[in-house]
Each structure stands twice: as structure tokens, then as C-alpha cells.
Design an enzyme around this catalytic site. Structure first.
Site, short mmCIF file in Angstrom:
data_model
loop_
_atom_site.label_atom_id
_atom_site.label_comp_id
_atom_site.label_asym_id
_atom_site.label_seq_id
_atom_site.Cartn_x
_atom_site.Cartn_y
_atom_site.Cartn_z
N HIS A 197 0.81 -1.23 0.00
CA HIS A 197 0.00 0.00 0.00
C HIS A 197 0.83 1.27 0.00
O HIS A 197 0.28 2.36 -0.14
CB HIS A 197 -1.02 -0.01 1.16
CG HIS A 197 -0.47 0.30 2.51
ND1 HIS A 197 -0.57 1.55 3.07
CD2 HIS A 197 0.17 -0.46 3.42
CE1 HIS A 197 -0.03 1.53 4.28
NE2 HIS A 197 0.44 0.32 4.52
N CYS A 321 -0.10 10.42 17.96
CA CYS A 321 -1.06 10.63 19.03
C CYS A 321 -1.18 9.32 19.81
O CYS A 321 -1.76 8.37 19.35
CB CYS A 321 -2.40 11.02 18.45
SG CYS A 321 -3.49 11.73 19.66
#
Ligand SMILES: *Cc1c(COP(=O)(O)O)cnc(C)c1O
Length: 376
Positions: A197, A321
Site C-alpha cells: 500500500h 497521538c
């Protein structure tokens, strides 16, 4: 939308999709069967294997399909260290988490890991690799190109050091594969990870290249798929897509790479020359042609990203995060950026699908957004 987050993932190329469709539909045979339907799947898997092998200078029987770049990295490290009680691995402080967290796991299993420091541009020194080698060193793992700041490592030099000491070398080439010609022999790589990907292929399929007799144990055990080394019914459509994607990357590289670099240089120079207080992270020269990573004085990266999103521009920050808290990127910390600087970092990553008009638009919008955020 202007998509400038190709280091995170890339658009599935229509040609790749076309090659996959039959295997998501009527060609559903299990590649292990003996009847015609199954043989069609087997044939497609082996054709994809040859395409990947040819793209990296390998032999088809050294190419193993996996479920992701992450699995390939896990397999390389865990498969090499299993049964090597108290063994030593040399890697770098700037690897992808798929390598770094596997190394942490290996430490919990009693192995010793050296995380080599990098210089201010993110480059690891082949001499540092040489000096870190001990009689217990079983593996050297270094990425070809960094996913955050695009820094290219001197893989061939490190490969020469590894070969000279008879230590196998693993290369995470996931980020490099789209724009850099990979030659496992020039690099003297014994193991090499790829992911579809990141090169306009489908998500959820990767490759681990394993040189000849490299003593690697399987990570997944079960059936005898992948020459008995990676169990699990083959993701035929995904594998076919990966084969097509790698073939296209190889065929298009000579025209795509200079085009991407021209776009990238225009955007990069436009930012660095046109926006006061903009600084490049990483190397100006030893850098993927598709990567820009910059930080802006007195601007929060996350806030800028949200503004960019509102303006229809997809980019990425230099922070991860974790549990709601913004952790500074380990890569930016490793090249000497402080917390504030790394929290202001933004990555733009390009592909051959980007256009001149898109770069114009970003260069028109970005200075205003930065000035706006500074005014608040
Ligand atoms: C994306 C990436 C991976 C992980 O690949 P996945 O297929 O997304 O699991 C590993 N290493 C690098 C350098 C990457 O950029």
C-alpha cells in the site's frame, strides 16, 4: 482534495485494481488445490512472486508474501532471533515502530539491542555499525528510507560491513520501494521488507525477501503455504495487486522519480524561501524525492494540519497521538529537535499523481495559514 500523505498510504492504482478484480470474484480458488480453479490462483500468485523478485533483483523462491510491512519486519527480527538466547541486534533510533517495538519485545525476551544514534540529518554512520558489532551480534536492521523525514541510509556501505563480519542484514525498504531502485545484491541485504500500500498497491499485503539459506524461523505456523515458511491461505487478490504495483513502480520509476522530485523541490523551496521561520527536518540531499518535513517557529503542527484539512489539503504531522497525548516523534528527537520544534513539524509526501496546480494551491494557502496561526 490535494493528497500529500503518500508516506502514510497511496491511492490504489486503477491498473492494480483491474488486476485484482478477477480474484475478488470468479477466480476464488484456494491456491493450494489441484483443480483448474485453484491452479489459476496458484499461477497468479507465482506470477506476482516473479514480478516482485524481478523488481528487487531477487530469485522468486526468495520472495515470501505476508500480511503487511509490519508483519515482514516482525518476522525478520523475531524469526532471526528465535532460539538465539541472549543474542545481540544492531538497529537505529529512527526505525519505524514495526521494527522498534519488535526490538523492545526482543529485549523482554532477553536479547540485547543497540539503537544507534543518527546525525542531525538522520543518517547512521557505517562506522558506528562496525563499532557496535560484538561476537553475539546476530542481526543488523536498518531502514532504507525514513518514513517521517525521508532520510536515505547508506545501506550498501552498511551491507558491506555486515557481510565482512558475516552478520545478516535486514532492510526495511517499505518507504523506499516506490521511488528508489532496490537491488538486494548491491545492498547485500539478506532480508528486506516491502508493503504494497505504500506503492499504489492494496493494504494488508507485504513481502519479506529472504536470501538463500538465511536461517530464519517462521513467525506464523500452520499450513505449508509460502514454501512452508508463512502459514495461512494466500491473499490471492492482494498478492496479485502487490505484483502489479511493484512491476508498475519499476516500469515507471525512470519518468516518475524526476517528475516527483521537480514538484517536491518547488514545494519545498517555496515553503523554505517563502515562509519566514520555516526549517527543513532531515537532509537536503540524502532524501526521498517524495518527502518534505518542515517545522515552523511558533506554530503547532496539529493546528496547522486541521487548517490544511479545511483547505482541502491532506498532510501529516511529526507527532504520534498516543492515548490522546501528543508524543514528540522519536525521529525528530533523534535528529536533535526539541519538543516544541517536533510538535510544529509537518510532513508533505508526494506521489506521481500530484500536479503542478496542486503545488501552486498549497504554496498559495500555506503562508496565510501559518501567518494566521501565529497571529492567534
Ligand atoms: C508503512 C511502513 C511500515 C509498515 O507497513 P504496513 O504495511 O503499513 O504494516 C513499516 N516500515 C516503514 C518504513 C513504513 O513506512
Amino acid at each position: 482534495m490535494i493528497y500529500l500523505d503518500n508516506a502514510a498510504t497511496t491511492m490504489l492504482s486503477p491498473e492494480v485494481l483491474d488486476s485484482m478484480v478477477p480474484f475478488l470474484g470468479q477466480q476464488y480458488g484456494n491456491a493450494s488445490g489441484v483443480y483448474a480453479l485453484a491452479r489459476a490462483s496458484r499461477k497468479a500468485v507465482e506470477q506476482a512472486r516473479r514480478a516482485v523478485a524481478s523488481a528487487i533483483g531477487a530469485d522468486a523462491k526468495e520472495v515470501f508474501f505476508t500480511g503487511s510491512g509490519t508483519e515482514s519486519d516482525n518476522w525478520a527480527l523475531r524469526g532471526m532471533m528465535e532460539g538465539m538466547a541472549g543474542g545481540h541486534v544492531i538497529t537505529t533510533a529512527v526505525e519505524h515502530h514495526a521494527v522498534l517495538n519488535t526490538c523492545r519485545w526482543l529485549e523482554q525476551q532477553g536479547h540485547r539491542i543497540t539503537y544507534l544514534a543518527v546525525d542531525g540529518e538522520g543518517i547512521v554512520s557505517p562506522d558506528d555499525v562496525r563499532h557496535a558489532i560484538t561476537e553475539n551480534t546476530r542481526l543488523i536492521s536498518v531502514m532504507a528510507a525514513n518514513n517521517e523525514i525521508g532520510t536515505l541510509q547508506p545501506i550498501a556501505e552498511i551491507g558491506a560491513v555486515a557481510r565482512e563480519h558475516g552478520i545478516p542484514m535486514h532492510v526495511d525498504a517499505v518507504q523506499a520501494a516506490g521511488t528508489i531502485a532496490i537491488d538486494i545484491n548491491a545492498w547485500q541485504a539478506d532480508l528486506l521488507s516491502l508493503s504494497a500500500h505504500k506503492v499504489h498497491g492494496p493494504k494488508g499485503v507485504g513481502v519479506l525477501y529472504v536470501r538463500g539459506k538465511t536461517p530464519i524461523k517462521p513467525l506464523l505456523v500452520g499450513g505449508a503455504q509460502e514454501m512452508g515458511r508463512r502459514a495461512g491461505t494466500e491473499n490471492v487478490a492482494g498478492i496479485v495487486g502487490m505484483g502489479t504495483a511493484m512491476r508498475l513502480a519499476q516500469e515507471n520509476r525512470a519518468t516518475a522519480t524526476p517528475r516527483i522530485k521537480t514538484l517536491r523541490d518547488r514545494l519545498m523551496n517555496g515553503i523554505l524561501d517563502g515562509i519566514p521561520g520555516a526549517h527543513l527536518n532531515g537532509s537536503a540531499t540524502q532524501r526521498l524525492c517524495s518527502n518534505i518535513n518542515v517545522h515552523f517557529d511558533d506554530v503547532e503542527g496539529e493546528a496547522l494540519l486541521l487548517r490544511l484539512d479545511l483547505a482541502g489539503i491532506a498532510a501529516s504531522s511529526g507527532a504520534a497521538c498516543t492515548a490522546g497525548a501528543l508524543e514528540p516523534s522519536h525521529v525528530l528527537v533523534a535528529i536533535g529537535r526539541n519538543r516544541v520544534q517536533s510538535r510544529s513539524a509537518i510532513r508533505f509526501s508526494l506521489s506521481d499523481l500530484n500536479t503542478d496546480e496542486e503545488i501552486d494551491e498549497v504554496l498559495r494557502v500555506l503562508p496565510k495559514l501559518v501567518a494566521d496561526l501565529r497571529a492567534h
